[in-house]
Motif scaffolding. Sequence first.
Motif, PDB file in Angstrom:
ATOM      1  N   PHE A  67       0.836  -1.203   0.000  1.00 20.33           N
ATOM      2  CA  PHE A  67       0.000   0.000   0.000  1.00 20.33           C
ATOM      3  C   PHE A  67       0.874   1.257   0.000  1.00 20.33           C
ATOM      4  CE2 PHE A  67      -4.025  -1.953   2.128  1.00 20.33           C
ATOM      5  CZ  PHE A  67      -4.218  -2.718   0.983  1.00 20.33           C
ATOM      6  N   LEU A  68       1.967   1.209   0.774  1.00 27.85           N
ATOM      7  CA  LEU A  68       2.851   2.365   0.889  1.00 27.85           C
ATOM      8  C   LEU A  68       3.481   2.709  -0.456  1.00 27.85           C
ATOM      9  CD1 LEU A  68       4.565   4.420   2.560  1.00 27.85           C
ATOM     10  CD2 LEU A  68       6.179   2.554   2.947  1.00 27.85           C
ATOM     11  N   PHE A  69       4.003   1.712  -1.152  1.00 30.46           N
ATOM     12  CA  PHE A  69       4.692   1.979  -2.408  1.00 30.46           C
ATOM     13  C   PHE A  69       3.721   2.288  -3.544  1.00 30.46           C
ATOM     14  CE2 PHE A  69       8.077  -0.359  -0.178  1.00 30.46           C
ATOM     15  CZ  PHE A  69       9.117   0.527  -0.371  1.00 30.46           C
ATOM     16  N   LEU A  70       2.544   1.667  -3.528  1.00 33.53           N
ATOM     17  CA  LEU A  70       1.571   1.923  -4.585  1.00 33.53           C
ATOM     18  C   LEU A  70       0.881   3.267  -4.429  1.00 33.53           C
ATOM     19  CD1 LEU A  70      -0.120  -1.600  -4.910  1.00 33.53           C
ATOM     20  CD2 LEU A  70       1.464  -0.521  -6.507  1.00 33.53           C
ATOM     21  N   ALA A  71       1.010   3.888  -3.254  1.00 29.85           N
ATOM     22  CA  ALA A  71       0.328   5.165  -3.027  1.00 29.85           C
ATOM     23  C   ALA A  71       0.907   6.288  -3.870  1.00 29.85           C
ATOM     24  CB  ALA A  71       0.397   5.540  -1.547  1.00 29.85           C
ATOM     25  N   GLY A  72       2.184   6.171  -4.273  1.00 32.13           N
ATOM     26  CA  GLY A  72       2.748   7.144  -5.188  1.00 32.13           C
ATOM     27  C   GLY A  72       3.463   8.306  -4.545  1.00 32.13           C
ATOM     28  N   PHE A  73       3.764   8.245  -3.231  1.00 37.86           N
ATOM     29  CA  PHE A  73       4.515   9.347  -2.620  1.00 37.86           C
ATOM     30  C   PHE A  73       5.898   8.903  -2.144  1.00 37.86           C
ATOM     31  CE2 PHE A  73       2.505   7.437   1.040  1.00 37.86           C
ATOM     32  CZ  PHE A  73       3.413   7.588   2.070  1.00 37.86           C
ATOM     33  N   SER A  74       6.061   7.645  -1.742  1.00 36.51           N
ATOM     34  CA  SER A  74       7.405   7.180  -1.392  1.00 36.51           C
ATOM     35  C   SER A  74       8.157   6.742  -2.645  1.00 36.51           C
ATOM     36  CB  SER A  74       7.328   6.020  -0.409  1.00 36.51           C
ATOM     37  OG  SER A  74       6.697   4.897  -1.006  1.00 36.51           O
ATOM     38  N   TRP A  75       7.413   6.340  -3.669  1.00 39.40           N
ATOM     39  CA  TRP A  75       7.984   6.007  -4.974  1.00 39.40           C
ATOM     40  C   TRP A  75       7.138   6.703  -6.021  1.00 39.40           C
ATOM     41  CZ3 TRP A  75      12.404   4.187  -6.633  1.00 39.40           C
ATOM     42  CH2 TRP A  75      12.527   3.724  -7.944  1.00 39.40           C
ATOM     43  N   PRO A  76       7.747   7.447  -6.960  1.00 42.95           N
ATOM     44  CA  PRO A  76       6.950   8.274  -7.885  1.00 42.95           C
ATOM     45  C   PRO A  76       5.946   7.467  -8.691  1.00 42.95           C
ATOM     46  CG  PRO A  76       9.291   8.785  -8.050  1.00 42.95           C
ATOM     47  CD  PRO A  76       9.190   7.566  -7.193  1.00 42.95           C
ATOM     48  N   THR A  77       4.760   8.015  -8.872  1.00 45.79           N
ATOM     49  CA  THR A  77       3.718   7.353  -9.655  1.00 45.79           C
ATOM     50  C   THR A  77       4.177   7.105 -11.081  1.00 45.79           C
ATOM     51  OG1 THR A  77       2.029   8.446  -8.315  1.00 45.79           O
ATOM     52  CG2 THR A  77       1.324   7.535 -10.417  1.00 45.79           C
ATOM     53  N   GLU A  78       4.949   8.040 -11.622  1.00 46.23           N
ATOM     54  CA  GLU A  78       5.409   7.908 -13.004  1.00 46.23           C
ATOM     55  C   GLU A  78       6.339   6.712 -13.192  1.00 46.23           C
ATOM     56  OE1 GLU A  78       4.093  11.888 -12.043  1.00 46.23           O
ATOM     57  OE2 GLU A  78       5.611  10.588 -11.146  1.00 46.23           O
ATOM     58  N   ALA A  79       6.979   6.251 -12.109  1.00 45.40           N
ATOM     59  CA  ALA A  79       7.909   5.128 -12.202  1.00 45.40           C
ATOM     60  C   ALA A  79       7.236   3.786 -11.912  1.00 45.40           C
ATOM     61  CB  ALA A  79       9.080   5.337 -11.243  1.00 45.40           C
ATOM     62  N   ILE A  80       5.961   3.809 -11.561  1.00 51.93           N
ATOM     63  CA  ILE A  80       5.227   2.564 -11.280  1.00 51.93           C
ATOM     64  C   ILE A  80       4.745   1.968 -12.595  1.00 51.93           C
ATOM     65  CG2 ILE A  80       3.202   1.587 -10.132  1.00 51.93           C
ATOM     66  CD1 ILE A  80       3.414   3.754  -8.045  1.00 51.93           C
ATOM     67  N   PRO A  81       4.937   0.673 -12.834  1.00 53.45           N
ATOM     68  CA  PRO A  81       4.445   0.059 -14.067  1.00 53.45           C
ATOM     69  C   PRO A  81       2.945   0.281 -14.257  1.00 53.45           C
ATOM     70  CG  PRO A  81       5.891  -1.449 -12.887  1.00 53.45           C
ATOM     71  CD  PRO A  81       5.668  -0.272 -11.987  1.00 53.45           C
TER      72      PRO A  81
END
Length: 383
Positions: A305-319
């Motif tokens: 949930f933490l990583f998919l939220a898009g603030f600890s890891w950029p949303t643009e870098a999520i597949p």
Amino acid sequence: MKAILTVFRIELARIFSLKPAFAVLVVASIVYAAFYPQPYRNESLRDVPIAVVDLDGTDSSRELARRVDASADVAVGAVFPDQASATQDVFTRNLYGVLVIPQFFERDLLHHRRSPVALYVDASYFLIYQRLSGGVTSVARTMGAEVETARLVAAGVDPVLAAAAADPMPLTAVPLFNPQGGYATYILPAAFVLILQQTLLIGVGLLGTYRNDELSAELAASAGPVSVVAGKLLAYLVLEIFIMSFYLIALPYLYNIPRLGGALSILIFALPFALAVSALGLVLAGLFRDPLTVQLVSAALGIPFLFLAGFSWPTEAIPPFLHVVSTLLPSTSAINGMVAVSQMGASIGDVRQPFLTLWALAIAYTTIAILLESRGKQRVVAR
């Protein structure tokens, strides 16, 4: 309506009487609010220690070291005669970087030649690397512009023109919505939403899996699945009005987090979020039907949930596939919209997309919860 209010009354009482649920929904919320923000109270790093290796030993090299030490981000922790001695302190983490001022530094400046300085920074800690590189670069550019301005003035150029020639495009950076450029202002508003989701999700899951003796089979049958689910959601919503108000309105004031949004807009946006998470908790309870399983599954999903939220890891870098999956989580839309509403002063119309997404999730998960409740009643009747 009477059946909904009856279920509401019973479920609200269970929140405070069932110790595991009370511990998660109330006690854990208080503990998180008190302790989670503490490491971020200082907002940003200041006076990160580095070593200076001055191979020139002139007034100009000492002036550069003095200016670096006077900056807010960097502190000169030690001065070494050679780079090998300084490296040892970096390896032991007593210092986090080495600034090497080359030999003939002042002579090259006087002869109008470039005199590059070298900065070695521990990049394993990104915040430290950012502060050190930014602080030293700013000092070096400022001093370089002053040297060039002095050279032009000595050559007979007007001081105003000389200053413009040395620094033709001065940059003024204004950190909007985060005046201090601090980590707490960035991380805490999003983290608060995740904490609210996790505590509510686990608490509702526990309430749904523990046996409810007071809500008898006769009442459940007369109420119907829709009334049972509606009564439970109403009970959770009443509790979350207080908890979410505390987290989203009071805590930012207590921890001096910049806020431009009004309380009404924040609560309006939080409404579908609370309903969506509560309904998702009922779905988890209906699927697993075991308190321990609900706790384990919810805890295991916390990091994703933490990583998919898009603030600890950029949303643009999520597949793209994972980004689609993340929209099924209430926290993803809630973080994007809540930060905009509370910190940036956006209106509900400005965050229309995440707001409508939360309502869609609330309706979808509520429908699934009703179907699971209906299936559970049919199983009871069959017995």
